[in-house]
Design a protein around this motif. Structure first.
Motif, PDB file in Angstrom:
ATOM      1  N   PRO A 136      63.101  49.543  35.612  1.00  0.00           N
ATOM      2  CA  PRO A 136      63.387  49.536  34.177  1.00  0.00           C
ATOM      3  C   PRO A 136      64.255  50.695  33.678  1.00  0.00           C
ATOM      4  O   PRO A 136      64.422  50.834  32.477  1.00  0.00           O
ATOM      5  CB  PRO A 136      61.990  49.624  33.566  1.00  0.00           C
ATOM      6  N   ALA A 137      64.762  51.548  34.576  1.00  0.00           N
ATOM      7  CA  ALA A 137      65.694  52.592  34.142  1.00  0.00           C
ATOM      8  C   ALA A 137      66.974  51.931  33.628  1.00  0.00           C
ATOM      9  O   ALA A 137      67.314  50.810  34.024  1.00  0.00           O
ATOM     10  CB  ALA A 137      66.009  53.527  35.303  1.00  0.00           C
ATOM     11  N   PRO A 138      67.729  52.597  32.772  1.00  0.00           N
ATOM     12  CA  PRO A 138      68.937  51.992  32.197  1.00  0.00           C
ATOM     13  C   PRO A 138      70.130  51.947  33.138  1.00  0.00           C
ATOM     14  O   PRO A 138      71.136  51.295  32.834  1.00  0.00           O
ATOM     15  CB  PRO A 138      69.238  52.899  31.004  1.00  0.00           C
ATOM     16  N   ASP A 139      70.029  52.607  34.274  1.00  0.00           N
ATOM     17  CA  ASP A 139      71.180  52.804  35.157  1.00  0.00           C
ATOM     18  C   ASP A 139      71.952  51.535  35.526  1.00  0.00           C
ATOM     19  O   ASP A 139      73.198  51.547  35.505  1.00  0.00           O
ATOM     20  CB  ASP A 139      70.741  53.525  36.440  1.00  0.00           C
ATOM     21  N   PRO A 140      71.282  50.419  35.912  1.00  0.00           N
ATOM     22  CA  PRO A 140      72.075  49.235  36.288  1.00  0.00           C
ATOM     23  C   PRO A 140      72.975  48.734  35.166  1.00  0.00           C
ATOM     24  O   PRO A 140      74.143  48.388  35.402  1.00  0.00           O
ATOM     25  CB  PRO A 140      70.998  48.203  36.649  1.00  0.00           C
ATOM     26  N   TYR A 141      72.463  48.704  33.946  1.00  0.00           N
ATOM     27  CA  TYR A 141      73.274  48.228  32.821  1.00  0.00           C
ATOM     28  C   TYR A 141      74.348  49.241  32.439  1.00  0.00           C
ATOM     29  O   TYR A 141      75.477  48.865  32.087  1.00  0.00           O
ATOM     30  CB  TYR A 141      72.384  47.876  31.629  1.00  0.00           C
ATOM     31  N   LEU A 142      74.024  50.514  32.502  1.00  0.00           N
ATOM     32  CA  LEU A 142      75.033  51.532  32.231  1.00  0.00           C
ATOM     33  C   LEU A 142      76.158  51.473  33.266  1.00  0.00           C
ATOM     34  O   LEU A 142      77.338  51.636  32.925  1.00  0.00           O
ATOM     35  CB  LEU A 142      74.388  52.919  32.225  1.00  0.00           C
ATOM     36  N   VAL A 193      75.709  42.474  25.225  1.00  0.00           N
ATOM     37  CA  VAL A 193      74.447  41.746  25.132  1.00  0.00           C
ATOM     38  C   VAL A 193      73.937  41.540  26.547  1.00  0.00           C
ATOM     39  O   VAL A 193      74.665  41.032  27.410  1.00  0.00           O
ATOM     40  CB  VAL A 193      74.611  40.382  24.434  1.00  0.00           C
ATOM     41  N   ALA A 194      72.693  41.957  26.798  1.00  0.00           N
ATOM     42  CA  ALA A 194      72.051  41.728  28.083  1.00  0.00           C
ATOM     43  C   ALA A 194      71.145  40.510  27.960  1.00  0.00           C
ATOM     44  O   ALA A 194      70.431  40.353  26.974  1.00  0.00           O
ATOM     45  CB  ALA A 194      71.240  42.949  28.505  1.00  0.00           C
ATOM     46  N   VAL A 195      71.190  39.651  28.961  1.00  0.00           N
ATOM     47  CA  VAL A 195      70.358  38.450  28.981  1.00  0.00           C
ATOM     48  C   VAL A 195      69.323  38.635  30.081  1.00  0.00           C
ATOM     49  O   VAL A 195      69.675  38.755  31.258  1.00  0.00           O
ATOM     50  CB  VAL A 195      71.203  37.189  29.226  1.00  0.00           C
ATOM     51  N   GLU A 196      68.056  38.660  29.696  1.00  0.00           N
ATOM     52  CA  GLU A 196      66.969  39.003  30.613  1.00  0.00           C
ATOM     53  C   GLU A 196      65.811  38.015  30.508  1.00  0.00           C
ATOM     54  O   GLU A 196      65.741  37.222  29.557  1.00  0.00           O
ATOM     55  CB  GLU A 196      66.450  40.417  30.294  1.00  0.00           C
ATOM     56  N   ASP A 197      64.895  38.089  31.480  1.00  0.00           N
ATOM     57  CA  ASP A 197      63.724  37.210  31.444  1.00  0.00           C
ATOM     58  C   ASP A 197      62.420  37.949  31.671  1.00  0.00           C
ATOM     59  O   ASP A 197      61.368  37.318  31.722  1.00  0.00           O
ATOM     60  CB  ASP A 197      63.858  36.103  32.502  1.00  0.00           C
ATOM     61  N   SER A 198      62.446  39.268  31.822  1.00  0.00           N
ATOM     62  CA  SER A 198      61.221  40.002  32.144  1.00  0.00           C
ATOM     63  C   SER A 198      61.121  41.269  31.304  1.00  0.00           C
ATOM     64  O   SER A 198      62.133  41.832  30.877  1.00  0.00           O
ATOM     65  CB  SER A 198      61.197  40.385  33.626  1.00  0.00           C
ATOM     66  N   PRO A 199      59.895  41.751  31.071  1.00  0.00           N
ATOM     67  CA  PRO A 199      59.724  43.015  30.356  1.00  0.00           C
ATOM     68  C   PRO A 199      60.430  44.181  31.038  1.00  0.00           C
ATOM     69  O   PRO A 199      60.970  45.067  30.367  1.00  0.00           O
ATOM     70  CB  PRO A 199      58.204  43.209  30.345  1.00  0.00           C
ATOM     71  N   THR A 200      60.435  44.181  32.372  1.00  0.00           N
ATOM     72  CA  THR A 200      61.106  45.248  33.112  1.00  0.00           C
ATOM     73  C   THR A 200      62.603  45.260  32.811  1.00  0.00           C
ATOM     74  O   THR A 200      63.198  46.309  32.553  1.00  0.00           O
ATOM     75  CB  THR A 200      60.887  45.067  34.622  1.00  0.00           C
ATOM     76  N   GLY A 201      63.215  44.083  32.826  1.00  0.00           N
ATOM     77  CA  GLY A 201      64.641  43.988  32.550  1.00  0.00           C
ATOM     78  C   GLY A 201      64.974  44.308  31.105  1.00  0.00           C
ATOM     79  O   GLY A 201      65.987  44.962  30.825  1.00  0.00           O
ATOM     80  N   VAL A 202      64.127  43.845  30.181  1.00  0.00           N
ATOM     81  CA  VAL A 202      64.345  44.141  28.767  1.00  0.00           C
ATOM     82  C   VAL A 202      64.307  45.649  28.537  1.00  0.00           C
ATOM     83  O   VAL A 202      65.148  46.204  27.819  1.00  0.00           O
ATOM     84  CB  VAL A 202      63.290  43.422  27.892  1.00  0.00           C
ATOM     85  N   ALA A 203      63.337  46.320  29.155  1.00  0.00           N
ATOM     86  CA  ALA A 203      63.233  47.774  29.003  1.00  0.00           C
ATOM     87  C   ALA A 203      64.493  48.466  29.507  1.00  0.00           C
ATOM     88  O   ALA A 203      64.994  49.413  28.882  1.00  0.00           O
ATOM     89  CB  ALA A 203      62.010  48.285  29.747  1.00  0.00           C
ATOM     90  N   SER A 204      65.025  48.009  30.630  1.00  0.00           N
ATOM     91  CA  SER A 204      66.244  48.585  31.193  1.00  0.00           C
ATOM     92  C   SER A 204      67.427  48.406  30.252  1.00  0.00           C
ATOM     93  O   SER A 204      68.167  49.355  29.963  1.00  0.00           O
ATOM     94  CB  SER A 204      66.543  47.914  32.544  1.00  0.00           C
TER      95      SER A 204
END
Length: 217
Positions: free
Chosen positions: A142-148, A162-173
């Motif tokens: 869930p760290a922001p690094d992948p999206y950054l 806009v990030a499209v996610e399906d899990s709490p872990t991904g949303v947090a990231s």
């Protein structure tokens, strides 16, 4: 703010691999002498292989080292993905419409590069400007690094993505990276404030994506 890019999670967002992931984790847990319960499925959703391995090691008495468990999960998951994956409803039409409109897209996954490449062969790597796999950022979700990392490589401001996610872990990231977020699928967790929720990507279009970014001004 203008829409700079749309960043897609992979497993459970673009392709239907959640069942494959659960089956792989279940198989490895059994090998370690620990049967997973239905309640574990939600906890494992969206985790990286490293984090899933750490969880399985904690659950099992006398389990091998985490690295060995990571290898076991990777192998079990890869075998299942190689057997075939299916794109989720609305995913490919949305990607194609974004490409036609000239909106950059990236695949941002917590899975290893080997698995990401197998999926890209199935759904078409041409649909994305780039892809980010687990090994390609300093820290995983869930760290922001992948999206950054994805935003930096695309040359766009994360706040315009806009990030499209399906899990709490991904949303947090994605939220930690500063992206607007769409949560798709059947995740049971409560939807955080400011996160749009859809049942499938069939209801997502370019006007909605632009609206999510423009409302942040």
């Amino acid at each position: 703010m203008e829409l700079g890019a749309v960043l897609f999670d992979m497993d459970g967002t673009v392709v239907d691999t959640e069942g494959l992931w659960w089956a792989a984790c279940f198989e490895v847990a059994l090998h370690l002498g620990s049967a997973l319960a239905a309640s574990d499925q939600h906890a494992l959703l969206g985790l990286s292989i490293e984090d899933a391995a750490e969880r399985l090691v904690r659950m099992a008495d006398g389990a091998p080292a985490r690295r060995e468990v990571e290898s076991m999960i990777t192998k079990a998951f890869t075998v299942r993905v190689e057997a075939g994956v299916t794109a989720l409803p609305g995913a490919l039409p949305l990607l194609d419409s974004l490409k036609a409109a000239g909106v950059p897209t990236a695949l941002v996954s917590a899975s290893p590069r080997r698995i990401v490449d197998i999926v890209l062969e199935t759904i078409g790597a041409h649909r994305f400007e780039l892809s980010i796999a687990a090994e390609e950022s300093a820290r995983n979700k869930p760290a922001p690094d992948p999206y950054l990392t994805a935003a930096r490589k695309l040359g766009v401001d994360p706040e315009g993505c806009v990030a499209v996610e399906d899990s709490p872990t991904g949303v947090a990231s994605a939220r930690a990276a500063g992206c607007a977020v769409i949560l798709t699928g059947g995740a049971e967790a409560a939807v955080p404030a400011g996160v749009a929720r859809v049942s499938t990507l069939e209801s997502v279009d370019l006007p909605l994506l632009r609206l999510l970014v423009s409302r942040r001004d």
